[in-house]
Design a protein around this motif. Structure first.
Motif, PDB file in Angstrom:
ATOM      1  N   ILE A  43      -1.721  -7.157 -25.429  1.00 28.35           N
ATOM      2  CA  ILE A  43      -2.337  -7.781 -24.254  1.00 28.35           C
ATOM      3  C   ILE A  43      -1.219  -8.051 -23.253  1.00 28.35           C
ATOM      4  O   ILE A  43      -0.177  -8.643 -23.602  1.00 28.35           O
ATOM      5  N   THR A  44      -1.437  -7.603 -22.024  1.00 31.93           N
ATOM      6  CA  THR A  44      -0.417  -7.740 -20.978  1.00 31.93           C
ATOM      7  C   THR A  44      -0.984  -8.575 -19.833  1.00 31.93           C
ATOM      8  O   THR A  44      -2.097  -8.321 -19.351  1.00 31.93           O
ATOM      9  N   LYS A  45      -0.212  -9.566 -19.413  1.00 26.42           N
ATOM     10  CA  LYS A  45      -0.607 -10.439 -18.297  1.00 26.42           C
ATOM     11  C   LYS A  45       0.366 -10.208 -17.129  1.00 26.42           C
ATOM     12  O   LYS A  45       1.589 -10.198 -17.325  1.00 26.42           O
ATOM     13  N   ASP A  46      -0.169 -10.035 -15.938  1.00 23.15           N
ATOM     14  CA  ASP A  46       0.654  -9.895 -14.731  1.00 23.15           C
ATOM     15  C   ASP A  46       1.128 -11.283 -14.312  1.00 23.15           C
ATOM     16  O   ASP A  46       0.340 -12.135 -13.895  1.00 23.15           O
ATOM     17  N   ILE A  47       2.440 -11.533 -14.486  1.00 22.47           N
ATOM     18  CA  ILE A  47       2.989 -12.860 -14.169  1.00 22.47           C
ATOM     19  C   ILE A  47       3.888 -12.797 -12.940  1.00 22.47           C
ATOM     20  O   ILE A  47       4.758 -13.659 -12.747  1.00 22.47           O
ATOM     21  N   THR A  48       3.659 -11.774 -12.084  1.00 29.11           N
ATOM     22  CA  THR A  48       4.509 -11.624 -10.891  1.00 29.11           C
ATOM     23  C   THR A  48       4.424 -12.865 -10.014  1.00 29.11           C
ATOM     24  O   THR A  48       5.450 -13.429  -9.596  1.00 29.11           O
ATOM     25  N   GLU A  49       3.189 -13.301  -9.705  1.00 25.12           N
ATOM     26  CA  GLU A  49       3.020 -14.457  -8.831  1.00 25.12           C
ATOM     27  C   GLU A  49       3.607 -15.701  -9.476  1.00 25.12           C
ATOM     28  O   GLU A  49       4.221 -16.533  -8.797  1.00 25.12           O
ATOM     29  N   ARG A  50       3.390 -15.837 -10.816  1.00 21.63           N
ATOM     30  CA  ARG A  50       3.955 -17.013 -11.495  1.00 21.63           C
ATOM     31  C   ARG A  50       5.462 -17.016 -11.423  1.00 21.63           C
ATOM     32  O   ARG A  50       6.086 -18.053 -11.175  1.00 21.63           O
ATOM     33  N   LYS A  51       6.078 -15.834 -11.602  1.00 23.37           N
ATOM     34  CA  LYS A  51       7.528 -15.735 -11.528  1.00 23.37           C
ATOM     35  C   LYS A  51       8.024 -16.073 -10.116  1.00 23.37           C
ATOM     36  O   LYS A  51       9.017 -16.776  -9.938  1.00 23.37           O
ATOM     37  N   PHE A  80       5.889  -0.145  -9.513  1.00 20.79           N
ATOM     38  CA  PHE A  80       4.685   0.678  -9.493  1.00 20.79           C
ATOM     39  C   PHE A  80       4.193   0.834  -8.068  1.00 20.79           C
ATOM     40  O   PHE A  80       3.889  -0.156  -7.391  1.00 20.79           O
ATOM     41  N   GLU A  81       4.165   2.113  -7.616  1.00 21.46           N
ATOM     42  CA  GLU A  81       3.685   2.453  -6.268  1.00 21.46           C
ATOM     43  C   GLU A  81       4.393   1.629  -5.202  1.00 21.46           C
ATOM     44  O   GLU A  81       3.779   1.060  -4.295  1.00 21.46           O
ATOM     45  N   GLY A  82       5.731   1.583  -5.304  1.00 19.65           N
ATOM     46  CA  GLY A  82       6.532   0.921  -4.289  1.00 19.65           C
ATOM     47  C   GLY A  82       6.564  -0.598  -4.405  1.00 19.65           C
ATOM     48  O   GLY A  82       7.149  -1.264  -3.547  1.00 19.65           O
ATOM     49  N   GLU A  83       5.976  -1.179  -5.412  1.00 19.51           N
ATOM     50  CA  GLU A  83       5.934  -2.631  -5.570  1.00 19.51           C
ATOM     51  C   GLU A  83       6.438  -3.000  -6.955  1.00 19.51           C
ATOM     52  O   GLU A  83       6.048  -2.393  -7.948  1.00 19.51           O
ATOM     53  N   ARG A  84       7.307  -3.995  -7.025  1.00 19.63           N
ATOM     54  CA  ARG A  84       7.840  -4.447  -8.314  1.00 19.63           C
ATOM     55  C   ARG A  84       6.945  -5.542  -8.870  1.00 19.63           C
ATOM     56  O   ARG A  84       6.705  -6.559  -8.211  1.00 19.63           O
TER      57      ARG A  84
END
Length: 810
Positions: A241-249, A214-218
């Motif tokens: 319900i959607t949680k952004d787990i990018t940092e956790r990953k 999204f907008e150049g960022e995965r």
């Protein structure tokens, strides 16, 4: 307002326009087609007021999105009717709460039928409670950090909370009614739709990891989806319900990477490493530590220290327990096999023990790190022996260097001095501290310093392996010491030069003798040249004097007889006149003879002829006098003379070079003589000085004229200006001889009076004229001879001599 055309107008008016309930027709694009009277009265509008308006315009702002979504569902035939309690705007700018029912009417064209009634007080109270519950639920959903959304059966968004708007970076209007493909593109949209199909198929809660570029960022999202039904149990769509787990990953990957790196480091470390629990059992051990014990790593795990290394367990187990009990590490402990074996080649280690703690700070075991130092210990012992030998060698070198009869020094490649022996200090007149660094450069004579630095830098840049040069040291007391400097490089392992070691040999005695010999040789050459020149001038003087004497006698004879000849001629002419008066009629023979000899012209021209002979004889007498004045053989001793006579005599001799000739222009002599007393001098020598200076000026002007055009010569003719002054303050006379020739550079001017220096071609000058002139003026007459000149500005020679000579000067 567009109006539907009913088939029966009376029935339409009775059933629609006059119905006791609000009714309206709405086009599919939201425009009013017809409204009845009850609806107009309910809101306070006239029928024509609805023309510029739309349903969205009079709906409450908070409910417009929901109405828009409902109309979209009706248009797409997802449902056939929509019922909702809403708020509509009245003409009083207040909102009235009504019950709205929208139905799809299939006709040509199709339209929406709206039924509106005002809510009863009971309904208003219930609606208020429902709205409160709805607002609370919406507020709760908006406050959670995760994305919450609702989609219909076709995957179109019906609702999304504020976190979703921020995450997708779109407005609610841009999202409601759109599908995943329309929002995220076909690639990601198809994946999300397939996930929805799985939820519909199982009708159970599903969890998905969804990767979104999204907008150049995965970004990576963890989404929980389930179905939802209406009150009748009909399947209506999905909610999630959607949680952004990018940092956790990323953190999980970082932890895995660190764990892998630790494992790699632990196993590949060049030191022995192991971990023990509180019972001193092996939890982990790396290959190097296991190899020290002589057992595979797997055979250590779960066993106690005393089972693996029983011979040293009594020595190390108390240290392990000390660390476990105190929590204090033991670092860099030296351990050797000498303590517990009789090996001829005992091994040694440097070991550290440190406690291991869990997240609560409880000590759960200890770590051991050991580095074998056997080879380092041996190398250290060898290095110590080498250092002792080196110190002994350096001491011998220092003793030899201090006792050496030559100066010894060492410099880095950039010239920084790092050592100087006592002899070097003696030769320079400085202490070793003063010579270190760049201080030794200050000891070099200023005239040699720049040359020495340039030669040193050149040798260093060219990587010369041997360098020598001669230069002078200037001691603080003013003494000069000549030295021969020789250096050899010290090389690095790769062959590059790291420093220079050099010697300084005192060659002062040799240089002084060499300079004395050179000076004597130069003086001998100068004296010889001066003798030759003096002999030439003496011979020239004798020749000039002899010629003047030989010419003088016959000239005096001629000049002395001119006066009697003039008288005799006058007498004869008077007698001839008397004859002509007495005998006016001579014989024809006499008349023929008178005509033949042109007696009348002869009588007229004979006196002029005698006068011309007298002038010529007088000119010859003047030339003879000038030659005698120039040679001054009869005035070899110092006597008072007229300087101007000497200058004029010299100019007379040089007259042939000054006057115009076909191949060269004339050189004008400009005289500015002051009234001078007679001056004590060696007149002949002084005339020689004038001759040398004037000859050089003529030579310079002739050479200059060869380089100039006729126009340039005419615009600036060649001149020599001779000026004399009586310097009353110093009792001296000054003679200036200045030309307007090409001038000379400072390097030439500074060497003019050096013996044998000349700018003329070989064979045209000896380089002695001005040197001898300088000696005559300075040494013989106690005066001064100076030259001032600039290129293009001509040259001026200025002579100053005393009016009277003192015995010392003589």
């Amino acid at each position: 307002m567009q109006t539907l055309e009913p088939k029966d107008n009376s029935r339409f008016e009775a059933s629609f326009l006059r119905a006791p309930i609000g009714l309206f027709h709405l086009s599919l694009d939201g425009k009013w087609l017809e409204v009845n009277s009850y609806f107009c009265e309910l809101l306070g509008y006239q029928r024509e007021d609805f023309t510029p308006l739309s349903l969205m315009a009079i709906a409450h702002p908070e409910e417009r999105e929901e109405i828009q979504a409902a109309i979209h569902q009706l248009q797409t035939k997802q449902s056939t009717n929509y019922q909702k309690n809403l708020r509509l705007l009245t003409t009083q700018n207040t909102f009235i709460q009504i019950s709205l029912t929208l139905s799809w009417i299939e006709d040509t064209p199709a339209y929406l039928l709206g039924i509106v009634r005002e809510l009863t007080p009971q309904e208003l109270e219930q609606n208020s409670e429902n709205e409160l519950e709805k607002d609370l639920l919406k507020t709760l959903i908006d406050t959670i950090g995760d994305i919450a959304f609702v989609k219909d059966m076709q995957g179109r968004f019906l609702f999304i909370n504020q976190a979703g708007l921020r995450g997708i970076n779109k407005t609610l209007e841009e999202i409601i009614g759109k599908t995943d493909i329309e929002l995220f593109g076909s690639e990601l949209g198809e994946i999300l739709i397939e996930n929805d199909r799985q939820v519909f198929a199982s009708e159970k809660l599903h969890e998905f990891e969804e990767i979104v570029d999204f907008e150049g960022e995965r970004r990576i999202f963890l989404t929980q989806k389930n179905i939802y039904r209406d009150r009748q149990g009909n399947l209506k769509g999905t909610l999630g319900i959607t949680k952004d787990i990018t940092e956790r990953k990323h953190l999980e990957q970082e932890v895995l990477l660190q764990q892998q790196q630790f494992n790699d480091f632990f196993n590949a470390a060049p030191v022995g490493m192991l971990i023990l629990d509180r019972q001193l059992k092996y939890v982990r051990i790396n290959p190097l530590a296991a190899a020290v014990h002589g057992l595979p790593m797997a055979e250590h795990i779960g066993k106690q220290v005393k089972d693996i290394v029983p011979h040293i367990a009594p020595l190390i187990e108390p240290l392990y327990r000390q660390v476990l009990e105190t929590g204090q590490a033991i670092l860099n402990l030296e351990v050797s096999e000498e303590s517990f074996t009789q090996s001829d080649n005992p091994r040694s280690w440097e070991v550290s023990y440190f406690p291991l703690q869990d997240e609560t700070g409880t000590i759960t075991g200890l770590g051991v790190v050991g580095i074998e130092t056997t080879e380092q210990k041996a190398a250290l012992r060898e290095r110590k022996r080498a250092e002792e030998a080196l110190r002994a060698s350096e001491q011998r070198y220092q003793n030899l260097a201090q006792l050496s009869p030559v100066g010894i020094f060492q410099t880095l490649i950039d010239g920084e001095c790092i050592y100087a022996n006592e002899r070097t200090c003696y030769l320079t007149g400085r202490t070793a501290e003063e010579l270190l660094g760049g201080g030794w450069m200050n000891a070099i004579h200023p005239d040699d310093r720049e040359r020495m630095i340039q030669e040193w830098q050149k040798a260093a840049s060219e990587q010369n392996y041997h360098y020598q040069c001669e230069y002078r040291f200037l001691r603080p007391n003013g003494e000069i010491c000549w030295v021969l400097c020789q250096t050899l490089p010290e090389l690095e392992a790769d062959g590059t030069i790291k420093s220079y070691v050099g010697t300084l040999t005192d060659i002062s005695a040799h240089k002084n003798a060499e300079q004395a010999i050179q000076k004597a040789l130069e003086e001998l050459q100068q004296t010889q040249a001066q003798l030759i020149q003096s002999e030439k001038m003496s011979s020239l003087g004798q020749l000039v004097a002899g010629v003047a004497h030989e010419i003088n006698n016959p000239v005096n004879f001629i000049y002395g007889n001119l006066a009697p000849a003039r008288e005799y001629t006058s007498d004869l002419l008077e007698l001839l006149h008397s004859y002509q008066t007495t005998y006016p009629n001579p014989s024809p023979e006499i008349l023929d003879q008178i005509e033949e000899i042109d007696l009348e012209f002869l009588i007229e021209d004979l006196p002029r002829l005698l006068s011309s002979m007298e002038v010529g004889a007088d000119r010859i007498r003047q030339i003879v006098l000038s030659l005698r004045n120039f040679s001054r053989l009869d005035e070899a001793e110092m006597k008072a003379v007229d300087i101007h006579e000497g200058i004029d005599s010299t100019l007379l001799i040089l007259q042939n070079r000054l006057k115009f000739k076909a191949d060269r222009p004339a050189i004008a002599i400009l005289k500015d003589y002051s009234r001078l007393p007679r001056i004590e001098c060696y007149a002949g020598q002084l005339n020689q000085v004038f001759m040398n200076i004037l000859t050089n000026a003529i030579d310079a002007l002739e050479e200059y004229n060869k380089q100039r055009s006729l126009a340039e010569i005419q615009a600036n003719p060649s001149t020599i200006q001779i000026t004399t002054h009586h310097l009353l303050e110093t009792a001296r006379v000054a003679i200036s001889i200045k030309d307007n020739g090409p001038g000379m550079s400072e390097s030439v001017r500074s060497r003019l009076f050096n013996p044998f220096f000349t700018t003329k071609p070989v064979g045209q000058g000896t380089g002695l004229g001005l040197a001898i002139s300088h000696q005559i003026i300075v040494e013989k007459h106690g005066g001064s001879l100076q030259c001032t000149s600039q290129l293009g500005q001509g040259s001026e020679f200025r002579i100053e001599i005393p009016l009277r000579q003192t015995p010392i000067a003589n």
